[in-house]
Design a protein around this motif. Structure first.
Motif, short mmCIF file in Angstrom:
data_model
loop_
_atom_site.label_atom_id
_atom_site.label_comp_id
_atom_site.label_asym_id
_atom_site.label_seq_id
_atom_site.Cartn_x
_atom_site.Cartn_y
_atom_site.Cartn_z
N LEU A 1 -36.36 9.75 -77.78
CA LEU A 1 -35.48 8.61 -78.03
C LEU A 1 -34.89 8.09 -76.72
CD1 LEU A 1 -33.97 6.71 -79.92
CD2 LEU A 1 -32.22 8.49 -80.18
N ALA A 2 -34.42 9.00 -75.87
CA ALA A 2 -33.83 8.60 -74.59
C ALA A 2 -34.87 7.91 -73.72
CB ALA A 2 -33.27 9.82 -73.86
N VAL B 1 -36.90 8.75 -65.84
CA VAL B 1 -37.05 9.26 -67.21
C VAL B 1 -38.51 9.11 -67.68
CG1 VAL B 1 -36.40 8.90 -69.61
CG2 VAL B 1 -34.65 8.89 -67.83
N ALA B 2 -39.10 7.97 -67.36
CA ALA B 2 -40.50 7.76 -67.74
C ALA B 2 -41.41 8.75 -67.02
CB ALA B 2 -40.92 6.32 -67.41
N LEU B 3 -41.17 8.99 -65.74
CA LEU B 3 -41.98 9.95 -64.98
C LEU B 3 -41.82 11.36 -65.55
CD1 LEU B 3 -41.53 8.79 -61.27
CD2 LEU B 3 -43.60 8.66 -62.67
N PHE C 1 -44.09 3.89 -79.90
CA PHE C 1 -45.36 4.53 -80.27
C PHE C 1 -46.09 5.07 -79.04
CE2 PHE C 1 -44.64 2.60 -84.34
CZ PHE C 1 -45.29 3.46 -85.23
N THR C 2 -45.91 4.42 -77.90
CA THR C 2 -46.54 4.92 -76.68
C THR C 2 -45.91 6.25 -76.26
OG1 THR C 2 -47.02 2.67 -75.92
CG2 THR C 2 -47.01 4.41 -74.25
N VAL C 3 -44.59 6.34 -76.37
CA VAL C 3 -43.90 7.58 -76.02
C VAL C 3 -44.37 8.73 -76.90
CG1 VAL C 3 -41.64 8.73 -76.09
CG2 VAL C 3 -41.86 6.48 -75.03
N VAL C 4 -44.46 8.48 -78.20
CA VAL C 4 -44.92 9.53 -79.12
C VAL C 4 -46.39 9.85 -78.87
CG1 VAL C 4 -45.34 10.10 -81.54
CG2 VAL C 4 -43.19 9.01 -80.87
#
Length: 214
Positions: free
Chosen positions: A85-86, A127-129, A199-202
Protein backbone atom coordinates in the motif's frame (compact mmCIF):
# COMPACT_ATOMS: atom_id res chain seq x y z
CA UNK A 1 18.76 -14.13 -1.98
CA UNK A 2 16.61 -12.78 0.83
CA UNK A 3 17.27 -10.93 4.02
CA UNK A 4 17.92 -13.95 6.17
CA UNK A 5 20.92 -13.23 8.45
CA UNK A 6 23.03 -11.84 5.58
CA UNK A 7 24.91 -8.56 6.15
CA UNK A 8 23.02 -7.00 3.24
CA UNK A 9 19.74 -7.76 5.00
CA UNK A 10 20.79 -5.83 8.08
CA UNK A 11 21.97 -2.93 5.93
CA UNK A 12 18.60 -2.85 4.16
CA UNK A 13 16.77 -2.92 7.49
CA UNK A 14 18.93 -0.09 8.85
CA UNK A 15 18.39 1.91 5.65
CA UNK A 16 14.63 1.55 6.03
CA UNK A 17 14.76 2.86 9.59
CA UNK A 18 16.99 5.74 8.51
CA UNK A 19 14.72 6.74 5.65
CA UNK A 20 11.65 6.46 7.82
CA UNK A 21 13.31 8.81 10.31
CA UNK A 22 14.30 11.25 7.54
CA UNK A 23 10.73 11.27 6.24
CA UNK A 24 9.39 11.87 9.73
CA UNK A 25 11.78 14.81 10.07
CA UNK A 26 10.48 16.20 6.77
CA UNK A 27 6.87 15.95 7.95
CA UNK A 28 7.72 17.64 11.26
CA UNK A 29 9.64 20.41 9.48
CA UNK A 30 6.66 21.00 7.19
CA UNK A 31 4.29 21.14 10.16
CA UNK A 32 6.55 23.60 12.01
CA UNK A 33 6.84 25.80 8.92
CA UNK A 34 3.06 25.76 8.47
CA UNK A 35 2.53 26.57 12.15
CA UNK A 36 4.87 29.56 11.83
CA UNK A 37 2.31 31.14 9.50
CA UNK A 38 -0.56 30.73 11.95
CA UNK A 39 -2.71 28.06 13.65
CA UNK A 40 -2.61 24.70 11.87
CA UNK A 41 -5.87 23.03 10.94
CA UNK A 42 -4.99 19.31 11.25
CA UNK A 43 -7.76 18.35 8.81
CA UNK A 44 -6.07 20.54 6.21
CA UNK A 45 -2.48 19.60 6.99
CA UNK A 46 -3.14 15.88 7.03
CA UNK A 47 -5.65 16.23 4.20
CA UNK A 48 -2.81 16.26 1.68
CA UNK A 49 -2.29 12.88 0.05
CA UNK A 50 1.44 13.56 0.18
CA UNK A 51 1.43 13.97 3.96
CA UNK A 52 -0.78 10.93 4.47
CA UNK A 53 1.29 8.72 2.18
CA UNK A 54 4.58 9.79 3.74
CA UNK A 55 3.14 9.26 7.22
CA UNK A 56 2.24 5.73 6.15
CA UNK A 57 5.76 5.35 4.80
CA UNK A 58 7.24 6.40 8.16
CA UNK A 59 5.28 3.72 10.00
CA UNK A 60 5.96 1.00 7.43
CA UNK A 61 9.64 1.77 6.86
CA UNK A 62 10.53 2.00 10.54
CA UNK A 63 8.40 -1.03 11.37
CA UNK A 64 9.89 -3.14 8.57
CA UNK A 65 13.39 -1.96 9.42
CA UNK A 66 13.15 -2.72 13.12
CA UNK A 67 11.61 -6.12 12.44
CA UNK A 68 14.39 -6.85 9.96
CA UNK A 69 17.03 -5.98 12.53
CA UNK A 70 15.40 -8.06 15.25
CA UNK A 71 14.21 -10.99 13.16
CA UNK A 72 15.80 -11.24 9.71
CA UNK A 73 14.02 -13.27 7.07
CA UNK A 74 10.80 -13.20 5.04
CA UNK A 75 8.33 -10.64 6.35
CA UNK A 76 4.86 -11.51 7.69
CA UNK A 77 1.92 -10.97 5.36
CA UNK A 78 0.46 -7.98 7.20
CA UNK A 79 3.73 -6.11 6.80
CA UNK A 80 4.06 -7.02 3.12
CA UNK A 81 0.51 -5.78 2.51
CA UNK A 82 1.34 -2.54 4.34
CA UNK A 83 4.49 -2.09 2.26
CA UNK A 84 2.51 -2.72 -0.90
CA UNK A 85 0.00 0.00 0.00
CA UNK A 86 2.79 2.44 0.90
CA UNK A 87 4.58 1.67 -2.36
CA UNK A 88 1.45 2.29 -4.43
CA UNK A 89 0.74 5.57 -2.64
CA UNK A 90 4.31 6.86 -2.84
CA UNK A 91 4.63 6.06 -6.54
CA UNK A 92 1.43 8.04 -7.15
CA UNK A 93 2.79 10.90 -5.03
CA UNK A 94 5.87 11.05 -7.23
CA UNK A 95 3.93 10.82 -10.49
CA UNK A 96 1.33 13.45 -9.56
CA UNK A 97 4.03 15.82 -8.34
CA UNK A 98 6.14 15.39 -11.47
CA UNK A 99 3.25 15.67 -13.93
CA UNK A 100 0.69 17.99 -12.28
CA UNK A 101 2.34 19.99 -9.48
CA UNK A 102 5.99 20.65 -10.29
CA UNK A 103 5.21 22.18 -13.73
CA UNK A 104 2.94 24.70 -11.96
CA UNK A 105 5.49 25.43 -9.27
CA UNK A 106 3.03 24.08 -6.70
CA UNK A 107 4.50 22.80 -3.44
CA UNK A 108 1.69 20.32 -2.87
CA UNK A 109 1.50 21.16 0.82
CA UNK A 110 5.28 20.97 1.36
CA UNK A 111 6.73 24.49 1.17
CA UNK A 112 10.07 23.56 2.81
CA UNK A 113 12.45 22.84 -0.08
CA UNK A 114 14.41 19.94 1.39
CA UNK A 115 11.27 18.35 2.86
CA UNK A 116 9.57 18.70 -0.52
CA UNK A 117 12.46 16.82 -2.12
CA UNK A 118 12.31 14.09 0.53
CA UNK A 119 8.56 13.54 0.25
CA UNK A 120 7.89 14.21 -3.43
CA UNK A 121 11.06 13.04 -5.17
CA UNK A 122 13.45 10.88 -3.18
CA UNK A 123 10.75 9.05 -1.23
CA UNK A 124 8.84 7.70 -4.24
CA UNK A 125 12.07 6.65 -5.96
CA UNK A 126 13.55 4.89 -2.93
CA UNK A 127 10.31 3.14 -1.99
CA UNK A 128 9.88 1.87 -5.55
CA UNK A 129 13.49 0.64 -5.64
CA UNK A 130 13.02 -1.12 -2.30
CA UNK A 131 9.95 -2.93 -3.64
CA UNK A 132 11.66 -3.86 -6.90
CA UNK A 133 15.00 -5.03 -5.49
CA UNK A 134 14.35 -6.45 -2.01
CA UNK A 135 13.15 -10.05 -1.88
CA UNK A 136 12.35 -10.42 1.80
CA UNK A 137 8.67 -11.02 1.12
CA UNK A 138 6.32 -13.52 -0.44
CA UNK A 139 3.80 -13.07 -3.29
CA UNK A 140 0.60 -11.16 -2.64
CA UNK A 141 -2.81 -12.41 -3.83
CA UNK A 142 -4.37 -10.38 -6.63
CA UNK A 143 -7.26 -9.29 -4.40
CA UNK A 144 -4.84 -7.03 -2.52
CA UNK A 145 -4.58 -4.87 -5.65
CA UNK A 146 -8.32 -4.22 -5.41
CA UNK A 147 -8.44 -3.72 -1.66
CA UNK A 148 -5.67 -1.13 -1.55
CA UNK A 149 -7.59 1.01 -4.06
CA UNK A 150 -10.19 1.63 -1.35
CA UNK A 151 -7.92 4.14 0.37
CA UNK A 152 -7.53 6.59 -2.55
CA UNK A 153 -11.24 6.23 -3.34
CA UNK A 154 -12.21 7.30 0.19
CA UNK A 155 -9.59 10.09 0.17
CA UNK A 156 -10.91 11.45 -3.13
CA UNK A 157 -14.52 11.32 -1.94
CA UNK A 158 -13.65 13.27 1.21
CA UNK A 159 -11.69 15.87 -0.78
CA UNK A 160 -14.52 16.39 -3.27
CA UNK A 161 -17.02 16.68 -0.42
CA UNK A 162 -14.88 19.30 1.30
CA UNK A 163 -14.38 21.17 -1.95
CA UNK A 164 -18.13 21.36 -2.43
CA UNK A 165 -18.84 22.43 1.17
CA UNK A 166 -16.06 24.42 2.85
CA UNK A 167 -14.13 25.09 -0.37
CA UNK A 168 -10.82 23.58 0.79
CA UNK A 169 -8.93 21.37 -1.65
CA UNK A 170 -5.34 20.16 -1.26
CA UNK A 171 -4.34 20.40 -4.92
CA UNK A 172 -5.24 22.91 -7.66
CA UNK A 173 -6.36 20.27 -10.15
CA UNK A 174 -9.15 19.28 -7.72
CA UNK A 175 -10.45 22.83 -7.30
CA UNK A 176 -14.18 22.87 -8.20
CA UNK A 177 -13.85 26.48 -9.38
CA UNK A 178 -12.35 25.20 -12.62
CA UNK A 179 -15.55 23.25 -13.27
CA UNK A 180 -16.61 19.81 -12.14
CA UNK A 181 -16.19 18.38 -15.64
CA UNK A 182 -12.47 19.21 -15.49
CA UNK A 183 -12.16 17.88 -11.95
CA UNK A 184 -13.93 14.68 -12.98
CA UNK A 185 -11.52 14.23 -15.87
CA UNK A 186 -8.55 14.52 -13.51
CA UNK A 187 -10.16 12.10 -11.07
CA UNK A 188 -10.83 9.50 -13.76
CA UNK A 189 -7.29 9.70 -15.14
CA UNK A 190 -5.70 9.53 -11.69
CA UNK A 191 -7.97 6.62 -10.74
CA UNK A 192 -6.80 4.73 -13.82
CA UNK A 193 -3.18 5.41 -12.89
CA UNK A 194 -3.86 4.20 -9.35
CA UNK A 195 -5.28 0.96 -10.70
CA UNK A 196 -2.29 0.39 -12.99
CA UNK A 197 0.20 1.09 -10.21
CA UNK A 198 -1.69 -1.04 -7.69
CA UNK A 199 -1.78 -4.09 -9.96
CA UNK A 200 1.82 -3.56 -11.03
CA UNK A 201 2.97 -3.51 -7.40
CA UNK A 202 1.13 -6.75 -6.65
CA UNK A 203 2.30 -8.33 -9.90
CA UNK A 204 5.90 -7.59 -9.01
CA UNK A 205 5.49 -9.26 -5.62
CA UNK A 206 4.37 -12.43 -7.42
CA UNK A 207 7.55 -12.72 -9.46
CA UNK A 208 9.08 -14.78 -6.67
CA UNK A 209 7.14 -17.72 -5.33
CA UNK A 210 7.79 -17.45 -1.60
CA UNK A 211 5.38 -18.33 1.13
CA UNK A 212 4.11 -15.66 3.50
CA UNK A 213 3.93 -15.91 7.23
CA UNK A 214 0.57 -14.54 8.25
Amino acid sequence: MHQSSRPGGYLLAAARVAWGAATLAAIVATFVDTASEGPVNPFNFFGYFTIQSNSLLVAVAIGAGLLGLLRPGPQPRWLVVSRSLATMCMVIVGLVYAVLLAPLGAAGGVPVAWANWVMHVAGPVLVALDWVIARDRGPLPWRIAWWQLAYPVVWTAVVLLRGATDGWVPYPFLNPQQGYATVLLYVVVIAAVFAVVSFTVVWWSRRWNRGLRG
